[in-house]
Design an enzyme around this catalytic site. Structure first.
Site, PDB file in Angstrom:
ATOM      1  N   ASP A 117       0.924  -1.211  -0.173  1.00  0.00           N
ATOM      2  CA  ASP A 117       0.039   0.015  -0.110  1.00  0.00           C
ATOM      3  C   ASP A 117       0.806   1.398  -0.029  1.00  0.00           C
ATOM      4  O   ASP A 117       0.540   2.452  -0.596  1.00  0.00           O
ATOM      5  CB  ASP A 117      -0.883  -0.158   1.258  1.00  0.00           C
ATOM      6  N   THR A 145       0.326  -5.560   3.706  1.00  0.00           N
ATOM      7  CA  THR A 145      -0.987  -5.763   4.129  1.00  0.00           C
ATOM      8  C   THR A 145      -1.796  -5.630   2.813  1.00  0.00           C
ATOM      9  O   THR A 145      -2.841  -6.471   2.527  1.00  0.00           O
ATOM     10  CB  THR A 145      -1.667  -4.504   4.838  1.00  0.00           C
ATOM     11  N   ARG A 173      10.340  -2.781  10.951  1.00  0.00           N
ATOM     12  CA  ARG A 173      10.264  -3.122   9.782  1.00  0.00           C
ATOM     13  C   ARG A 173      10.915  -4.428   9.625  1.00  0.00           C
ATOM     14  O   ARG A 173      10.390  -5.243   8.527  1.00  0.00           O
ATOM     15  CB  ARG A 173      10.673  -1.965   8.816  1.00  0.00           C
TER      16      ARG A 173
HETATM   17  C1  LIG Z   1      -8.309 -10.924  18.045  1.00  0.00           C
HETATM   18  C2  LIG Z   1      -7.789 -10.658  16.511  1.00  0.00           C
HETATM   19  C3  LIG Z   1      -8.403  -9.237  15.956  1.00  0.00           C
HETATM   20  C4  LIG Z   1      -8.042  -9.126  14.482  1.00  0.00           C
HETATM   21  C5  LIG Z   1      -8.350  -7.831  13.916  1.00  0.00           C
HETATM   22  C6  LIG Z   1      -8.072  -7.424  12.737  1.00  0.00           C
HETATM   23  C7  LIG Z   1      -8.413  -6.196  12.260  1.00  0.00           C
HETATM   24  C8  LIG Z   1      -7.490  -6.053  10.977  1.00  0.00           C
HETATM   25  C9  LIG Z   1      -8.218  -4.782  10.390  1.00  0.00           C
HETATM   26  C10 LIG Z   1      -7.000  -4.292   9.216  1.00  0.00           C
HETATM   27  C11 LIG Z   1      -7.467  -3.107   8.655  1.00  0.00           C
HETATM   28  C12 LIG Z   1      -6.142  -2.654   7.618  1.00  0.00           C
HETATM   29  C13 LIG Z   1      -6.478  -1.320   7.131  1.00  0.00           C
HETATM   30  C14 LIG Z   1      -5.488  -1.295   6.316  1.00  0.00           C
HETATM   31  C15 LIG Z   1      -4.758  -0.196   6.404  1.00  0.00           C
HETATM   32  C16 LIG Z   1      -3.574   0.163   5.299  1.00  0.00           C
HETATM   33  O1  LIG Z   1      -3.759   1.343   4.854  1.00  0.00           O
HETATM   34  C17 LIG Z   1      -2.382   0.282   6.023  1.00  0.00           C
HETATM   35  C18 LIG Z   1      -1.218   0.301   4.951  1.00  0.00           C
HETATM   36  O2  LIG Z   1      -0.745  -1.037   4.524  1.00  0.00           O
HETATM   37  N1  LIG Z   1      -1.993  -1.040   6.733  1.00  0.00           N
HETATM   38  C19 LIG Z   1      -1.766  -0.706   8.428  1.00  0.00           C
HETATM   39  O3  LIG Z   1      -1.715   0.260   8.605  1.00  0.00           O
HETATM   40  C20 LIG Z   1      -1.465  -1.842   8.947  1.00  0.00           C
HETATM   41  C21 LIG Z   1      -2.495  -2.411   9.989  1.00  0.00           C
HETATM   42  C22 LIG Z   1      -2.460  -3.725  10.576  1.00  0.00           C
HETATM   43  C23 LIG Z   1      -3.573  -3.795  11.530  1.00  0.00           C
HETATM   44  C24 LIG Z   1      -3.160  -4.915  12.393  1.00  0.00           C
HETATM   45  C25 LIG Z   1      -4.285  -5.127  13.205  1.00  0.00           C
HETATM   46  C26 LIG Z   1      -3.663  -6.393  14.169  1.00  0.00           C
HETATM   47  C27 LIG Z   1      -4.542  -6.128  15.459  1.00  0.00           C
HETATM   48  C28 LIG Z   1      -4.222  -7.305  16.421  1.00  0.00           C
HETATM   49  C29 LIG Z   1      -5.015  -7.145  17.552  1.00  0.00           C
HETATM   50  C30 LIG Z   1      -4.641  -8.101  18.762  1.00  0.00           C
HETATM   51  C31 LIG Z   1      -5.443  -8.211  20.041  1.00  0.00           C
HETATM   52  C32 LIG Z   1      -5.258  -9.612  20.552  1.00  0.00           C
HETATM   53  C33 LIG Z   1      -5.616  -9.480  21.738  1.00  0.00           C
HETATM   54  C34 LIG Z   1      -5.508 -10.872  22.428  1.00  0.00           C
HETATM   55  N1  LIG Z   2      14.130   0.990  -2.742  1.00  0.00           N
HETATM   56  C1  LIG Z   2      13.555   1.253  -1.543  1.00  0.00           C
HETATM   57  N2  LIG Z   2      14.363   1.301  -0.280  1.00  0.00           N
HETATM   58  C2  LIG Z   2      13.437   1.888   0.625  1.00  0.00           C
HETATM   59  N3  LIG Z   2      12.186   2.099   0.754  1.00  0.00           N
HETATM   60  C3  LIG Z   2      11.503   2.036  -0.405  1.00  0.00           C
HETATM   61  C4  LIG Z   2      12.111   1.750  -1.573  1.00  0.00           C
HETATM   62  N4  LIG Z   2      11.200   1.839  -2.612  1.00  0.00           N
HETATM   63  C5  LIG Z   2      10.035   2.271  -1.759  1.00  0.00           C
HETATM   64  N5  LIG Z   2      10.194   2.322  -0.773  1.00  0.00           N
HETATM   65  C6  LIG Z   2       9.195   2.601   0.380  1.00  0.00           C
HETATM   66  O1  LIG Z   2       9.082   1.591   1.119  1.00  0.00           O
HETATM   67  C7  LIG Z   2       7.542   1.683   1.854  1.00  0.00           C
HETATM   68  C8  LIG Z   2       6.852   0.557   2.042  1.00  0.00           C
HETATM   69  O2  LIG Z   2       6.556  -0.281   0.838  1.00  0.00           O
HETATM   70  P1  LIG Z   2       5.657  -1.129   0.399  1.00  0.00           P
HETATM   71  O3  LIG Z   2       4.030  -0.409   0.670  1.00  0.00           O
HETATM   72  O4  LIG Z   2       5.804  -1.560  -0.804  1.00  0.00           O
HETATM   73  O5  LIG Z   2       5.527  -2.332   1.439  1.00  0.00           O
HETATM   74  P2  LIG Z   2       5.151  -2.508   3.025  1.00  0.00           P
HETATM   75  O6  LIG Z   2       5.012  -1.641   3.875  1.00  0.00           O
HETATM   76  O7  LIG Z   2       5.675  -3.693   3.299  1.00  0.00           O
HETATM   77  O8  LIG Z   2       3.451  -3.148   2.639  1.00  0.00           O
HETATM   78  P3  LIG Z   2       2.228  -2.274   3.122  1.00  0.00           P
HETATM   79  O9  LIG Z   2       2.288  -0.764   2.862  1.00  0.00           O
HETATM   80  O10 LIG Z   2       1.155  -3.136   2.370  1.00  0.00           O
HETATM   81  O11 LIG Z   2       2.100  -2.471   4.623  1.00  0.00           O
HETATM   82  C9  LIG Z   2       6.759   2.777   0.896  1.00  0.00           C
HETATM   83  O12 LIG Z   2       6.369   3.741   1.736  1.00  0.00           O
HETATM   84  C10 LIG Z   2       7.768   3.369  -0.185  1.00  0.00           C
HETATM   85  O13 LIG Z   2       8.032   4.662  -0.118  1.00  0.00           O
END
Ligand SMILES: CCCCCCCCCCCCC/C=C/[C@@H](O)[C@H](CO)NC(=O)CCCCCCCCCCCCCCC
Ligand SMILES: Nc1ncnc2c1ncn2[C@@H]1O[C@H](COP(=O)(O)OP(=O)(O)OP(=O)(O)O)[C@@H](O)[C@H]1O
Ligand SMILES: [Ca+2]
Length: 503
Positions: A156, A200, A263
């Site tokens: 993303d 993601t 990371r």
């Molecule tokens: C018990 C399990 C519950 C699970 C709940 C899962 C809800 C997940 C919802 C995911 C929503 C993602 C939204 C996407 C955002 C993207 O623009 C962005 C860029 O890639 N990703 C993140 O910010 C990355 C965001 C990553 C979020 C991960 C969330 C993980 C939550 C874990 C909570 C654990 C609680 C456990 C308690 C025992």
């Molecule tokens: N060659 C590079 N070296 C370091 N960072 C980079 C390079 N190319 C792109 N990026 C940066 O890496 C960041 C993360 O990349 P990308 O979104 O592909 O993967 P991710 O973070 O693992 O995935 P997600 O965004 O789905 O969580 C981007 O914001 C981008 O700006």
């Protein structure tokens, strides 16, 4: 004329990938007496085969005949039909982030995607990024108008870079000032393709229904087009960022901030930081003001989701076209009412799309629309850890995650947020003692009260300001996608019969 497997198959022209003359491979099929009679001529049709869970694969059928002329006529006719598919890209600019997700971007592109592009006679200019913002900056320098699309291989964050580059470039070329929060932005008609290789891959999953590089490559090849809403984020008349998936303050902001330090853990970092953030259970005080999205017919509590050919998105598209025609008559946002909510929140999430991803296949707002010109604003008020866990778990099952007294959801076209801290700051009530106390609370895991601010998570990147002004721009960009297709009856029947077999 004869053909190889499959026996019976209906393929619309728009889902043919390529047609090519082939050497008939005698081992391919026992063709009995034909083999002895004469030399065989053949051509192969490569086409999209739809598998389960929105997965697409490339399949082929070889047709053969002793009549060379007949074979040539067929090949020619099919090639002409493919030439008539005007929405198909011929030339693409590809950016690969070699470090996204599990660091597989380059391998995925070379092994799975490039061979398909070459089969479909798509020419590409490939850039392997060397640093963050490489793709974004590059899009301000190259002649983007010679390409039919820009493809990003990554997650993303990589998509966000390409989107910022393209939108920014369009505004620059049209003399639009991005710092003006009220500016009517110029739509970007150069489509973006996403080859998922991130952590993601929420944008890919929410627009295609699966994160799968081959499926996405095939959507690019057939020339799909899905318009997408984009939110602009400003602070004090200064442009900060655009967002298409999640703008999250509190829970998702804190997860992101913590996960950036980890990371090296790869995609696992989100689970680690998610667990940690869940335990910290911080809430934040602030004020939200929003304008409801009255132009769209849907509601975030609808049972139906946005699917291919969505009626609600089409209606918004028509309204937008009319507005663009009669710009002068457009009603001003200032005339409409603002609703104001003050409170203590564990999470404030604004989503332009469902935000479905493998972690949560229905997403943060299952009924959100890709292209209706609105975002769903989800407010999760202070509640117990147990209740917050119940809320999170409902993202992973069929239960309604909005059916809690501490959760509110609104469909909005713009909103503003100010944290209590910045309100206090503005009125000069914050003294040094309070700052110190803020530090103390943050360092104290057992303490849930919050004197410090959270950070905004904007599509996976942190924003520097907590006070923001957000506006949804209807269908500002276009993707090589078609939205999530309704499950076809065959698939349902197939799963039914599999279940019956199991029983
Ligand atoms: C018990 C399990 C519950 C699970 C709940 C899962 C809800 C997940 C919802 C995911 C929503 C993602 C939204 C996407 C955002 C993207 O623009 C962005 C860029 O890639 N990703 C993140 O910010 C990355 C965001 C990553 C979020 C991960 C969330 C993980 C939550 C874990 C909570 C654990 C609680 C456990 C308690 C025992
Ligand atoms: N060659 C590079 N070296 C370091 N960072 C980079 C390079 N190319 C792109 N990026 C940066 O890496 C960041 C993360 O990349 P990308 O979104 O592909 O993967 P991710 O973070 O693992 O995935 P997600 O965004 O789905 O969580 C981007 O914001 C981008 O700006
Ligand atoms: Ca939307």
């Amino acid at each position: 004329m004869g053909w190889t497997e499959p026996k019976n198959c209906f393929v619309p022209i728009c889902e043919i990938i390529a047609v090519e003359e082939t050497e008939f491979n005698k081992k391919q099929r026992n063709i009995g007496r034909w083999q002895k009679m004469a030399k065989l001529h053949a051509f192969t049709v490569h086409y999209v085969k739809k598998a389960r869970n929105h997965r697409w694969r490339c399949s082929d059928a070889t047709f053969w005949s002793v009549d060379e002329h007949l074979c040539n006529q067929w090949t020619q006719a099919l090639k002409e039909l493919l030439e008539m598919q005007k929405s198909r890209p011929k030339q693409l600019l590809v950016y690969i982030n070699p470090y996204g997700g599990k660091r597989q971007g380059k391998r995925i592109y070379e092994q799975k995607v490039a061979p398909l592009f070459s089969l479909a006679s798509i020419s590409t200019d490939v850039v392997i990024t060397e640093h963050a913002n490489h793709a974004k900056d590059n899009l301000f320098e190259v002649n983007i108008y010679k390409y039919d699309g820009v493809v990003c291989v990554g997650g993303d964050g990589m998509f966000s870079e390409v989107m910022h580059g393209l939108i920014g470039r369009m505004q620059k070329d049209s003399g639009i000032d991005q710092n003006n929060p009220k500016a009517s932005l110029v739509q970007c008609n150069i489509r973006i393709g996403i080859i998922p290789a991130g952590s993601t891959d929420c944008i890919c999953y929410s627009t295609v229904g699966i994160s799968d590089p081959v499926t996405s490559a095939l959507h690019i090849i057939v020339g799909d087009c899905q318009p997408l809403d984009v939110s602009s984020v400003h602070h004090n008349n200064t442009f900060l960022k655009y967002s298409v998936s999640l703008l999250g303050y509190g829970f998702y902001g804190d997860i992101l901030k913590d996960s950036e330090k980890k990371r090296w853990m790869g995609p696992m970092r989100y689970d680690y930081s998610g667990f940690k953030t869940f335990l910290s259970h911080h809430y934040y005080e602030g004020t939200i003001a929003y304008q409801p999205a009255k132009h769209t017919h849907g509601s975030p509590r609808d049972q139906e989701s946005c699917r291919t050919g969505c009626y609600i998105c089409k209606q918004s598209g028509k309204q937008l076209a009319e507005q663009n025609k009669e710009r002068g008559l457009k009603h001003e946002e200032g005339e409409e009412e603002w609703k104001v909510i003050k409170g203590k929140f564990l999470a404030i999430n604004a989503v332009n799309m469902s935000c479905a991803c493998p972690r949560s296949p229905k997403g943060l707002s299952p009924a959100a629309h890709l292209a209706d010109g609105s975002a769903d604003l989800i407010l999760v008020r202070k509640c117990s850890r147990f209740d917050f866990l119940r809320y999170l778990v409902r993202h992973t099952n069929q239960d309604d995650q909005f059916d809690f007294p501490f959760v509110d959801v609104y469909r909005v076209k713009c909103f503003q947020f100010t944290s209590k801290l910045s309100e206090d700051n503005e009125s000069n009530v914050m003294d040094i003692g309070k700052k110190r106390f803020g530090q103390f609370c943050r360092d104290h895991p057992a303490c849930c009260c919050n004197i410090v601010n959270s950070t905004w998570n904007c599509d996976g990147e942190t924003l520097d300001s907590s006070a923001i002004e957000v506006r949804v721009h209807c269908q500002l960009i276009k993707l090589f996608a078609r939205g999530i297709e309704e499950d076809c009856k065959d698939e349902a029947a197939h799963s039914q019969s599999s279940i019956e077999q199991l029983l």
